[in-house]
Write a protein that holds these residues in place. Structure first.
Motif, short mmCIF file in Angstrom:
data_model
loop_
_atom_site.label_atom_id
_atom_site.label_comp_id
_atom_site.label_asym_id
_atom_site.label_seq_id
_atom_site.Cartn_x
_atom_site.Cartn_y
_atom_site.Cartn_z
N ASN A 156 -4.76 -3.35 -8.06
CA ASN A 156 -6.09 -4.64 -7.25
C ASN A 156 -4.74 -4.71 -6.14
O ASN A 156 -5.40 -5.46 -5.59
CB ASN A 156 -6.80 -5.75 -7.81
CG ASN A 156 -8.09 -4.46 -9.17
OD1 ASN A 156 -7.75 -4.12 -8.29
ND2 ASN A 156 -8.34 -5.70 -10.25
N ALA A 157 -3.21 -5.17 -6.63
CA ALA A 157 -2.49 -5.15 -5.99
C ALA A 157 -2.64 -4.17 -4.71
O ALA A 157 -1.06 -5.08 -3.55
CB ALA A 157 -1.06 -6.60 -6.82
N GLY A 158 -2.96 -3.56 -4.67
CA GLY A 158 -3.04 -2.49 -3.39
C GLY A 158 -1.43 -1.46 -4.10
O GLY A 158 -0.96 -0.57 -3.57
N GLN A 168 0.65 -1.29 -0.31
CA GLN A 168 0.28 -0.08 0.38
C GLN A 168 0.90 1.29 -0.61
O GLN A 168 0.47 2.39 -0.79
CB GLN A 168 -1.08 0.17 1.11
CG GLN A 168 -2.14 -0.42 1.24
CD GLN A 168 -1.82 -2.57 1.49
OE1 GLN A 168 -0.44 -2.83 1.49
NE2 GLN A 168 -2.76 -2.89 1.32
N ALA A 169 1.93 1.01 0.29
CA ALA A 169 3.14 2.31 0.52
C ALA A 169 4.09 2.50 -0.97
O ALA A 169 4.64 3.20 -0.71
CB ALA A 169 3.43 1.82 1.96
N GLN A 170 3.81 1.41 -1.77
CA GLN A 170 4.78 1.22 -2.59
C GLN A 170 4.41 1.66 -4.42
O GLN A 170 2.92 1.20 -4.41
CB GLN A 170 5.47 0.14 -2.79
CG GLN A 170 6.50 -0.38 -1.38
CD GLN A 170 6.50 -1.26 -1.35
OE1 GLN A 170 5.75 -2.09 -1.60
NE2 GLN A 170 7.93 -1.75 -1.75
N SER A 171 4.87 2.62 -4.84
CA SER A 171 4.13 3.18 -6.21
C SER A 171 5.35 2.23 -7.39
O SER A 171 6.21 1.69 -7.50
CB SER A 171 4.41 5.07 -6.69
OG SER A 171 5.89 4.90 -5.80
N VAL A 172 4.08 2.17 -8.68
CA VAL A 172 4.87 1.43 -9.55
C VAL A 172 4.41 2.73 -11.00
O VAL A 172 3.88 2.68 -11.25
CB VAL A 172 4.04 0.15 -10.14
CG1 VAL A 172 4.55 -0.45 -11.80
CG2 VAL A 172 5.03 -0.31 -8.95
N LEU A 173 6.02 2.64 -11.33
CA LEU A 173 5.13 3.59 -13.28
C LEU A 173 5.66 2.63 -13.61
O LEU A 173 6.44 2.04 -14.34
CB LEU A 173 6.68 4.43 -12.75
CG LEU A 173 6.72 5.36 -14.36
CD1 LEU A 173 5.66 6.45 -14.57
CD2 LEU A 173 8.02 5.88 -14.17
N VAL A 174 4.47 2.51 -14.66
CA VAL A 174 4.20 1.72 -15.76
C VAL A 174 4.45 2.85 -17.01
O VAL A 174 4.03 3.80 -17.65
CB VAL A 174 2.77 0.87 -16.00
CG1 VAL A 174 2.85 0.97 -17.52
CG2 VAL A 174 2.31 0.11 -14.34
N VAL A 175 5.49 2.35 -18.18
CA VAL A 175 6.18 2.98 -18.82
C VAL A 175 5.86 1.85 -20.22
O VAL A 175 6.14 1.40 -20.42
CB VAL A 175 7.18 3.29 -18.47
CG1 VAL A 175 7.76 4.58 -19.89
CG2 VAL A 175 8.17 3.56 -17.90
N GLU A 176 4.85 2.69 -20.93
CA GLU A 176 3.69 1.96 -21.85
C GLU A 176 2.99 2.38 -23.32
O GLU A 176 2.32 2.91 -22.84
CB GLU A 176 3.38 0.66 -20.78
CG GLU A 176 2.17 -0.10 -22.19
CD GLU A 176 2.74 -0.51 -23.67
OE1 GLU A 176 2.98 -0.39 -24.61
OE2 GLU A 176 4.03 -2.18 -22.55
#
Length: 235
Positions: A27-29, A4-12
């Motif tokens: 959905n995985a948080g 929940q405290a982590q962020s993902v940058l999707v480059v697509e």
């Protein structure tokens, strides 16, 4: 750190892929931000460093390899690379410039989420290697605190996962570690990952270390480092 405290940058740049990848990660948080260009990726990283980057190899304005190379100049943020080409050369180049893992399109989004979790777990978990620990093997010296690899007086630049893999093998000298064991120990996979990931990293380590490489292939089963440096590594 929780997801929940982590962020993902999707480059697509393919909107359909970016949308379903983002949906599964949300959905995985995870907090998710998606951009469709290399310039957008570099700006997003400069503005707020994400916990992990999912990076497509083929973008309209900039090659994913170049993006990875630029990011690695200032950050060790985990990078999971996506490629539509099932060619070893793409994977070798991507891993060489510092990508932590790769997936070939088409892929199961659940596997992508599992790999993201594994990479982040490895990156954020308490390190099993004490700061300042050092392993010597002939002319090869590897220091965990500085994440430094020396052959004699020459420093060898290894990508993050190459360093972790070399340390794991050196730390288990004389013991054969299978590809599946290395996937679990170095990448944290608890599912059937692609063992070619290990082979690609081993090839890169051998290329960079040259004659100083201590890694021996054991009848195709896995890899080990001989207890004595006088044992020549396999070609």
């Amino acid at each position: 750190m929780s997801s929940q405290a982590q962020s993902v940058l999707v480059v697509e740049d393919e909107q359909s892929i970016a949308s379903f990848v983002s949906l599964y990660l949300k959905n995985a948080g995870y907090g998710v931000r998606a951009v469709g260009t290399g310039a957008g990726a570099l700006n997003a990283v400069a503005a707020e460093m994400p916990s992990l980057i999912v990076l497509d190899l083929n973008l309209p304005d900039m090659d994913g390899i170049e993006i990875c190379r630029r990011i690695r100049k200032s950050s060790d943020v985990p990078i999971l690379m996506l490629t539509a080409r099932d060619e070893d050369v793409d994977k070798i180049i991507g891993l060489e410039v510092g990508a932590d893992d790769y997936l070939t399109k088409p892929f199961n989004p659940r596997e992508l989420v599992a790999r993201v979790k594994s990479v982040l777990r490895r990156a954020t978990s308490d390190r099993r290697i004490d700061e300042g620990d050092e392993i010597r093997h002939g002319d090869l010296v590897i220091n965990s605190g500085r994440r430094e690899v020396l052959v004699g007086d020459d420093e060898i630049q290894l990508a993050p996962k190459e360093f972790d893999l070399l340390w794991e093998l050196l730390d288990h000298r004389g013991i054969v570690l299978t590809r599946d064991q290395l996937l679990e120990r170095v990448w944290g996979y608890t599912f059937a990952g692609d063992t070619r990931t290990v082979d690609v990293h081993v090839r890169q380590i051998r290329r960079k270390l040259g004659d100083a490489s201590p890694i021996v292939t054991v009848w195709g089963v896995g890899y080990k480092v001989a207890t004595e440096r006088s044992t020549a590594p396999a070609a």
